[in-house]
Design a protein around this motif. Structure first.
Motif, PDB file in Angstrom:
ATOM      1  N   GLY A  12       0.658  -1.220   0.068  1.00  0.00           N
ATOM      2  CA  GLY A  12       0.038   0.074  -0.023  1.00  0.00           C
ATOM      3  C   GLY A  12       0.743   1.334  -0.078  1.00  0.00           C
ATOM      4  O   GLY A  12       0.320   2.390   0.006  1.00  0.00           O
ATOM      5  N   ILE A  13       2.076   1.095   0.058  1.00  0.00           N
ATOM      6  CA  ILE A  13       3.128   2.099  -0.019  1.00  0.00           C
ATOM      7  C   ILE A  13       4.081   2.089  -1.116  1.00  0.00           C
ATOM      8  O   ILE A  13       4.231   1.009  -1.709  1.00  0.00           O
ATOM      9  N   ASP A  14       4.768   3.267  -1.551  1.00  0.00           N
ATOM     10  CA  ASP A  14       5.818   3.048  -2.549  1.00  0.00           C
ATOM     11  C   ASP A  14       7.143   3.623  -1.892  1.00  0.00           C
ATOM     12  O   ASP A  14       7.374   4.901  -1.917  1.00  0.00           O
ATOM     13  N   PRO A  15       7.768   2.752  -1.118  1.00  0.00           N
ATOM     14  CA  PRO A  15       8.995   2.972  -0.158  1.00  0.00           C
ATOM     15  C   PRO A  15       9.975   3.365  -1.120  1.00  0.00           C
ATOM     16  O   PRO A  15      10.214   2.904  -2.130  1.00  0.00           O
ATOM     17  N   ILE A  16      11.007   4.210  -0.489  1.00  0.00           N
ATOM     18  CA  ILE A  16      12.211   4.460  -1.080  1.00  0.00           C
ATOM     19  C   ILE A  16      13.371   3.463  -0.574  1.00  0.00           C
ATOM     20  O   ILE A  16      13.474   3.318   0.512  1.00  0.00           O
ATOM     21  N   VAL A  17      13.554   2.597  -1.624  1.00  0.00           N
ATOM     22  CA  VAL A  17      14.408   1.383  -1.359  1.00  0.00           C
ATOM     23  C   VAL A  17      15.927   1.572  -1.984  1.00  0.00           C
ATOM     24  O   VAL A  17      15.813   2.110  -3.028  1.00  0.00           O
ATOM     25  N   PRO A  18      16.695   1.460  -1.231  1.00  0.00           N
ATOM     26  CA  PRO A  18      18.181   1.816  -1.815  1.00  0.00           C
ATOM     27  C   PRO A  18      18.558   0.717  -2.742  1.00  0.00           C
ATOM     28  O   PRO A  18      17.916  -0.304  -2.915  1.00  0.00           O
ATOM     29  N   GLU A  19      19.581   0.838  -3.783  1.00  0.00           N
ATOM     30  CA  GLU A  19      20.054  -0.141  -4.877  1.00  0.00           C
ATOM     31  C   GLU A  19      20.713  -1.304  -4.116  1.00  0.00           C
ATOM     32  O   GLU A  19      20.455  -2.305  -4.650  1.00  0.00           O
ATOM     33  N   ILE A  20      21.136  -1.240  -2.929  1.00  0.00           N
ATOM     34  CA  ILE A  20      21.912  -2.091  -2.379  1.00  0.00           C
ATOM     35  C   ILE A  20      21.421  -2.200  -0.884  1.00  0.00           C
ATOM     36  O   ILE A  20      21.476  -1.213  -0.144  1.00  0.00           O
ATOM     37  N   ILE A  21      20.785  -3.531  -0.321  1.00  0.00           N
ATOM     38  CA  ILE A  21      20.340  -3.448   0.999  1.00  0.00           C
ATOM     39  C   ILE A  21      21.472  -4.323   1.510  1.00  0.00           C
ATOM     40  O   ILE A  21      21.553  -5.361   1.352  1.00  0.00           O
ATOM     41  N   TYR A  22      22.342  -3.897   2.428  1.00  0.00           N
ATOM     42  CA  TYR A  22      23.482  -4.479   3.011  1.00  0.00           C
ATOM     43  C   TYR A  22      23.135  -5.201   4.507  1.00  0.00           C
ATOM     44  O   TYR A  22      22.928  -4.366   5.213  1.00  0.00           O
ATOM     45  N   LEU A  23      23.037  -6.514   4.431  1.00  0.00           N
ATOM     46  CA  LEU A  23      22.655  -7.303   5.501  1.00  0.00           C
ATOM     47  C   LEU A  23      23.798  -8.333   5.884  1.00  0.00           C
ATOM     48  O   LEU A  23      23.472  -9.678   6.338  1.00  0.00           O
ATOM     49  N   ASP A  24      24.919  -7.929   5.732  1.00  0.00           N
ATOM     50  CA  ASP A  24      26.321  -8.778   6.050  1.00  0.00           C
ATOM     51  C   ASP A  24      27.160  -8.087   6.623  1.00  0.00           C
ATOM     52  O   ASP A  24      28.397  -8.226   6.484  1.00  0.00           O
ATOM     53  N   ASN A  25      26.601  -7.442   7.702  1.00  0.00           N
ATOM     54  CA  ASN A  25      27.730  -6.714   8.633  1.00  0.00           C
ATOM     55  C   ASN A  25      28.775  -7.416   9.541  1.00  0.00           C
ATOM     56  O   ASN A  25      29.488  -7.009   9.840  1.00  0.00           O
TER      57      ASN A  25
END
Length: 406
Positions: A12-25
């Motif tokens: 129901g929304i149009d979020p601003i999503v980055p080109e890279i979602i980094y989940l390997d910290n």
């Protein structure tokens, strides 16, 4: 087959999503801009050798001295107990091999854990070829050690007990204080690989009873290629020989021209971690729990590791019937306008291996289930909006992989 995800239709929304979602910290963190700012002058203007005696060199030496204080302050150590290295792997080698050489007259038995990082395990395997005996302790199904098992493994000829503080794959936190007490009761040196804990949770070497401790800059928003080894010099003083010779740098233990920019960056990262640790922990834990709860809504999922005694930024989740390598490749090579999602299924240091995670196998998973698991390790820049998109993309990818397999 192209997989498309319509965010606005589902959410129901149009979020601003980055080109890279980094989940390997847990593999590495991005460099904090403040750390870059601190180290940049020593890459450009103040490029002197910190061992030089002229005024130019003295200024670099003073920067290293300040960084050593920043590192020591973070872990409750004295500055002369900090040895700068190229990272945790070098520090681990220096510590374990050093103890083996310096204390071989007392015995040739080492105790460690089957879920340790490969830097510890491979070093111990090397020492086995040199006549040392190593006991690899099993863990329980939740990744925690049984203290009675630890106690029974320590012998009269044991010279070192080495236990990782926080596991890099599951985030499980071992009871280091209790384990170090068991070692010290038998007069044995205690070491901890604290690469995943230093700068993230409070670590005080005196409170925890640690004699040797290793960690790296790039796990706490500092630079790669620099780390530190803590060697206790107060009470129970530890003496180890050098592995590198040629100039007597770092109290004679690690010869070679100092990496001044890296050391300055490590010092700044430690200073920032000490100031911001509590706030970061609270916010990242909230994000981790949100992601975890959302992903557990997917049928056939489970969590690996103790859910109470674990680091706040990590969740290791199994997806039944899903090849983790295929999922990782799909997420990092999107076929549409989706963002790249960066996750892993184990330690970055064993990424070239096609074997299942030795950590998960040690916790009782069979090879099939071990290959179904993904590690999500969150960092400071994440948000619920972004994680909501992650859940949606993951759901679509998993359903696609399951349909392909059936």
């Amino acid at each position: 087959m192209e997989i498309k995800t319509n965010y606005s239709t589902v959410t129901g929304i149009d979020p601003i999503v980055p080109e890279i979602i980094y989940l390997d910290n847990n593999a590495t963190t991005p460099l904090d801009p403040r750390v870059l700012k601190a180290k940049m002058p020593f890459l450009t203007e103040n490029y002197a050798n910190a061992a030089s005696t002229h005024k130019f060199g003295v200024s670099a030496h003073e920067a290293v001295k300040q960084a050593r204080q920043q590192v020591a302050d973070l872990i409750g150590a004295d500055t002369h107990e900090i040895i700068f290295t190229s990272g945790a792997t070098e520090a681990i080698n220096l510590a374990i091999k050093g103890v083996a050489e310096a204390y071989s007259n007392r015995g040739k038995h080492i105790v460690t854990v089957s879920t340790e990082h490969s830097a510890v395990l491979d070093t111990c395997k090397y020492l086995e070829t040199k006549g040392y005996e190593v006991t690899y302790l099993p863990v329980q199904s939740d990744g925690l050690l049984n203290l009675e098992v630890v106690k029974s493994a320590i012998r009269t000829d044991t010279i070192l007990v080495s236990v990782m503080h926080v596991n890099n794959e599951t985030g499980v936190i071992q009871d280091i204080k209790a384990i170090s007490q068991l070692a010290h009761e038998k007069g044995v040196i205690f070491m901890s690989d604290a690469t995943q804990s230093v700068g993230k949770i409070p670590v005080n070497v005196d409170d925890l009873g640690i004699d040797l401790m290793t960690f790296s800059g790039h796990k706490i928003y500092g630079p790669k290629g620099v780390g530190a080894l803590y060697i206790r010099q107060r009470q129970n003083r530890i003496k180890i020989p050098a592995l590198l010779h040629g100039g007597g740098h770092e109290r004679g233990l690690r010869s070679g021209t100092l990496n001044v920019p890296g050391i300055v960056g490590l010092g700044k990262a430690c200073e920032l971690a000490g100031k911001e640790m509590d706030d970061s922990a609270e916010r990242i834990r909230e994000m981790r729990d949100f992601l975890e709860n959302e992903l557990l809504k997917i049928e056939g999922t489970w969590i690996n590791g103790n859910r109470e005694n674990r680091l706040y930024n990590v969740t290791n989740i199994g997806f039944e019937g899903v090849d983790s390598e295929a999922l990782i490749m799909g997420l990092s090579n999107p076929e549409s306008d989706e963002p790249m999602i960066v996750v892993s299924n184990g330690s970055a240091c064993t990424a070239a291996s096609i074997d299942p995670s030795h950590v998960l196998i040690a916790m009782g998973l069979d090879e099939v289930r071990a290959f179904n698991c993904i590690r999500f390790s969150l960092g400071k820049s994440i948000s619920k909006e972004i994680l909501g998109s992650v859940k949606l993309i993951l759901f679509c990818r998993i359903e696609h992989l399951k349909s392909m397999a059936s």
